[in-house]
Design a protein around this motif. Structure first.
Motif, PDB file in Angstrom:
ATOM      1  N   LEU A  35       0.834  -1.209   0.000  1.00 37.07           N
ATOM      2  CA  LEU A  35       0.000   0.000   0.000  1.00 37.07           C
ATOM      3  C   LEU A  35       0.865   1.254   0.000  1.00 37.07           C
ATOM      4  O   LEU A  35       0.688   2.168   0.811  1.00 37.07           O
ATOM      5  N   THR A  36       1.811   1.275  -0.935  1.00 35.39           N
ATOM      6  CA  THR A  36       2.598   2.482  -1.162  1.00 35.39           C
ATOM      7  C   THR A  36       1.747   3.459  -1.963  1.00 35.39           C
ATOM      8  O   THR A  36       0.533   3.300  -2.059  1.00 35.39           O
ATOM      9  N   TYR A  37       2.369   4.441  -2.597  1.00 35.71           N
ATOM     10  CA  TYR A  37       1.588   5.517  -3.207  1.00 35.71           C
ATOM     11  C   TYR A  37       0.610   5.026  -4.272  1.00 35.71           C
ATOM     12  O   TYR A  37      -0.480   5.578  -4.429  1.00 35.71           O
ATOM     13  N   SER A  38       0.943   3.967  -5.002  1.00 36.82           N
ATOM     14  CA  SER A  38       0.066   3.524  -6.082  1.00 36.82           C
ATOM     15  C   SER A  38      -0.807   2.329  -5.708  1.00 36.82           C
ATOM     16  O   SER A  38      -1.641   1.903  -6.514  1.00 36.82           O
ATOM     17  N   GLY A  39      -0.633   1.789  -4.513  1.00 37.79           N
ATOM     18  CA  GLY A  39      -1.505   0.730  -4.031  1.00 37.79           C
ATOM     19  C   GLY A  39      -2.633   1.347  -3.217  1.00 37.79           C
ATOM     20  O   GLY A  39      -2.398   1.953  -2.169  1.00 37.79           O
ATOM     21  N   VAL A  40      -3.852   1.211  -3.687  1.00 33.93           N
ATOM     22  CA  VAL A  40      -4.988   1.937  -3.108  1.00 33.93           C
ATOM     23  C   VAL A  40      -6.009   0.924  -2.599  1.00 33.93           C
ATOM     24  O   VAL A  40      -6.632   0.200  -3.386  1.00 33.93           O
ATOM     25  N   GLU A  41      -6.211   0.878  -1.286  1.00 33.73           N
ATOM     26  CA  GLU A  41      -7.129  -0.103  -0.711  1.00 33.73           C
ATOM     27  C   GLU A  41      -8.542   0.067  -1.251  1.00 33.73           C
ATOM     28  O   GLU A  41      -9.280  -0.912  -1.400  1.00 33.73           O
ATOM     29  N   ALA A  42      -8.912   1.303  -1.590  1.00 38.73           N
ATOM     30  CA  ALA A  42     -10.255   1.549  -2.121  1.00 38.73           C
ATOM     31  C   ALA A  42     -10.495   0.819  -3.446  1.00 38.73           C
ATOM     32  O   ALA A  42     -11.651   0.582  -3.822  1.00 38.73           O
ATOM     33  N   ASN A  43      -9.430   0.439  -4.153  1.00 35.55           N
ATOM     34  CA  ASN A  43      -9.588  -0.310  -5.399  1.00 35.55           C
ATOM     35  C   ASN A  43     -10.277  -1.655  -5.167  1.00 35.55           C
ATOM     36  O   ASN A  43     -10.849  -2.234  -6.087  1.00 35.55           O
ATOM     37  N   LEU A  44     -10.194  -2.142  -3.935  1.00 39.38           N
ATOM     38  CA  LEU A  44     -10.761  -3.447  -3.598  1.00 39.38           C
ATOM     39  C   LEU A  44     -12.078  -3.347  -2.830  1.00 39.38           C
ATOM     40  O   LEU A  44     -12.628  -4.367  -2.403  1.00 39.38           O
ATOM     41  N   ALA A  45     -12.585  -2.136  -2.680  1.00 39.61           N
ATOM     42  CA  ALA A  45     -13.829  -1.932  -1.941  1.00 39.61           C
ATOM     43  C   ALA A  45     -14.990  -2.757  -2.497  1.00 39.61           C
ATOM     44  O   ALA A  45     -15.813  -3.271  -1.719  1.00 39.61           O
ATOM     45  N   PRO A  46     -15.110  -2.924  -3.832  1.00 39.56           N
ATOM     46  CA  PRO A  46     -16.254  -3.703  -4.344  1.00 39.56           C
ATOM     47  C   PRO A  46     -16.289  -5.158  -3.872  1.00 39.56           C
ATOM     48  O   PRO A  46     -17.340  -5.791  -3.933  1.00 39.56           O
ATOM     49  N   VAL A  47     -15.143  -5.703  -3.427  1.00 38.16           N
ATOM     50  CA  VAL A  47     -15.125  -7.102  -2.981  1.00 38.16           C
ATOM     51  C   VAL A  47     -14.726  -7.235  -1.513  1.00 38.16           C
ATOM     52  O   VAL A  47     -14.447  -8.336  -1.036  1.00 38.16           O
ATOM     53  N   SER A  48     -14.682  -6.121  -0.813  1.00 36.28           N
ATOM     54  CA  SER A  48     -14.169  -6.134   0.562  1.00 36.28           C
ATOM     55  C   SER A  48     -15.003  -6.999   1.505  1.00 36.28           C
ATOM     56  O   SER A  48     -14.499  -7.462   2.525  1.00 36.28           O
ATOM     57  N   GLU A  49     -16.291  -7.228   1.178  1.00 34.91           N
ATOM     58  CA  GLU A  49     -17.153  -8.043   2.022  1.00 34.91           C
ATOM     59  C   GLU A  49     -17.219  -9.499   1.573  1.00 34.91           C
ATOM     60  O   GLU A  49     -17.912 -10.307   2.184  1.00 34.91           O
ATOM     61  N   HIS A  50     -16.509  -9.832   0.521  1.00 34.02           N
ATOM     62  CA  HIS A  50     -16.521 -11.212   0.026  1.00 34.02           C
ATOM     63  C   HIS A  50     -15.864 -12.126   1.059  1.00 34.02           C
ATOM     64  O   HIS A  50     -14.792 -11.821   1.593  1.00 34.02           O
ATOM     65  N   SER A  51     -16.470 -13.250   1.330  1.00 35.27           N
ATOM     66  CA  SER A  51     -15.963 -14.148   2.370  1.00 35.27           C
ATOM     67  C   SER A  51     -14.598 -14.741   2.022  1.00 35.27           C
ATOM     68  O   SER A  51     -13.867 -15.184   2.921  1.00 35.27           O
TER      69      SER A  51
END
Length: 324
Positions: A35-51
């Motif tokens: 999660l440096t400058y170009s790694g964005v956790e929000a990019n994975l928000a659509p699947v963040s609740e996936h089991s």
């Protein structure tokens, strides 16, 4: 299948993770990203609740961290890399560390844990520049930038682990990617966001450099085919089939946002700027059934629309990276 995806919060990695989890409810994916400058956790928000989704913040160069996340994995899809050519010109150290040393740490851990397949994601830039024709997978590597040299080193290292240790390694090399969630230091999102804001865009030299453009979803389709059906120890090219000069691309982007050529600022050419990249991707087409699904016209229009609709995503990133 349990898959470790390195760099899964980046542009291409997050597309792969979203695509895999949305299409396969049984998938189990662990993302390892610094999660440096170009790694964005929000990019994975659509699947963040996936089991089946787990995010681990960590560095691929740290053996203890890698050893922990490698446990129990069936496969590795290795996206994590420093990738911006301009940054590599001004400082090569982080590129050698992440791209070469990080890959070595991952390969060693994959071997220790008996991982079934290791997909190493690379780039056409390892070949240098080609004035006509297209590279096949057996073409000699001749990188011209510190970035591409570090990727060439990691490719060779990965293939050596197959030959020396019998590790099930496959290498993919792709052409220039574009699409949603691409960090706005890269040409297409930088130009789109600058033009949306009424600013100028920088065009290197006379704009005659030629690239083949590949939609990120097509790239991930190719990676999935290689993961499932590629032969160990082989290299596979993944292309888009749309070669454009930077000048032509700039014109298309200007048209897409309704701007004129007065918004273009010609700047000094990049050091060691490769003139043309072109991959022969007949191998993956014939052996694995790959075919791009997104036309460049359709993909570019959708990409422009995505950036128009997601200012809240890209504006803070540009401010943080001081991009203009």
């Amino acid at each position: 299948m349990r898959i470790l995806v390195t760099g899964g919060a980046g542009f291409i990695g997050s597309e792969y993770v979203r695509r895999r989890l949305e299409s396969d409810p049984t998938a189990r994916i662990t993302v390892l990203d610094k999660l440096t400058y170009s790694g964005v956790e929000a990019n994975l928000a659509p699947v963040s609740e996936h089991s089946g989704y787990t995010l681990v913040r960590g560095d691929i160069c740290e053996p203890d961290v890698v050893d922990q996340v490698m446990t129990g994995q069936d496969a590795v899809v290795h996206f994590a890399a420093e990738s911006h050519v301009d940054r590599s010109i001004y400082g090569a150290g982080p590129f050698v560390r992440s791209n070469v040393m990080g890959t070595q740490v991952l390969l060693d851990a994959a071997r220790r844990h008996g991982v079934g397949r290791f997909v190493h994601v690379s780039t056409d830039e390892v070949y240098g520049s080609i004035s006509e024709g297209s590279w096949t997978e057996g073409w000699p590597l001749a990188p011209n930038s510190p970035y591409s040299a570090s990727k060439a080193g990691s490719d060779l290292l990965a293939l050596a682990y197959h030959r020396t240790h019998g590790l099930d390694v496959v290498v993919t090399r792709c052409t220039n990617n574009y699409g949603p969630y691409q960090f706005p230091e890269k040409a297409i999102p930088l130009f789109i966001t600058n033009l949306i804001d009424g600013n100028t865009v920088p065009l290197y030299g006379d704009g005659r450099n030629i690239r083949d453009w590949l939609h990120v979803s097509d790239h991930c389709q190719g990676i999935e085919l290689v993961l499932k059906g590629g032969r160990a120890g082989e290299v596979y090219h993944i292309g888009g089939g749309t070669e454009l000069s930077n000048h032509k691309l700039t014109g298309l982007l200007l048209d897409a946002v309704g701007a004129g050529w007065d918004r273009v600022e010609y700047v000094a050419d990049r050091k060691g700027h490769d003139l043309r990249y072109s991959l022969d991707d007949s191998k993956i087409r014939e052996q694995l059934g790959y075919a791009p699904q997104v036309s460049f016209t359709e993909g570019l229009a959708a990409t422009v629309a995505w950036y128009r609709a997601h200012r809240s995503w890209w504006e803070p990133l540009k401010e943080r990276a001081e991009l203009r």
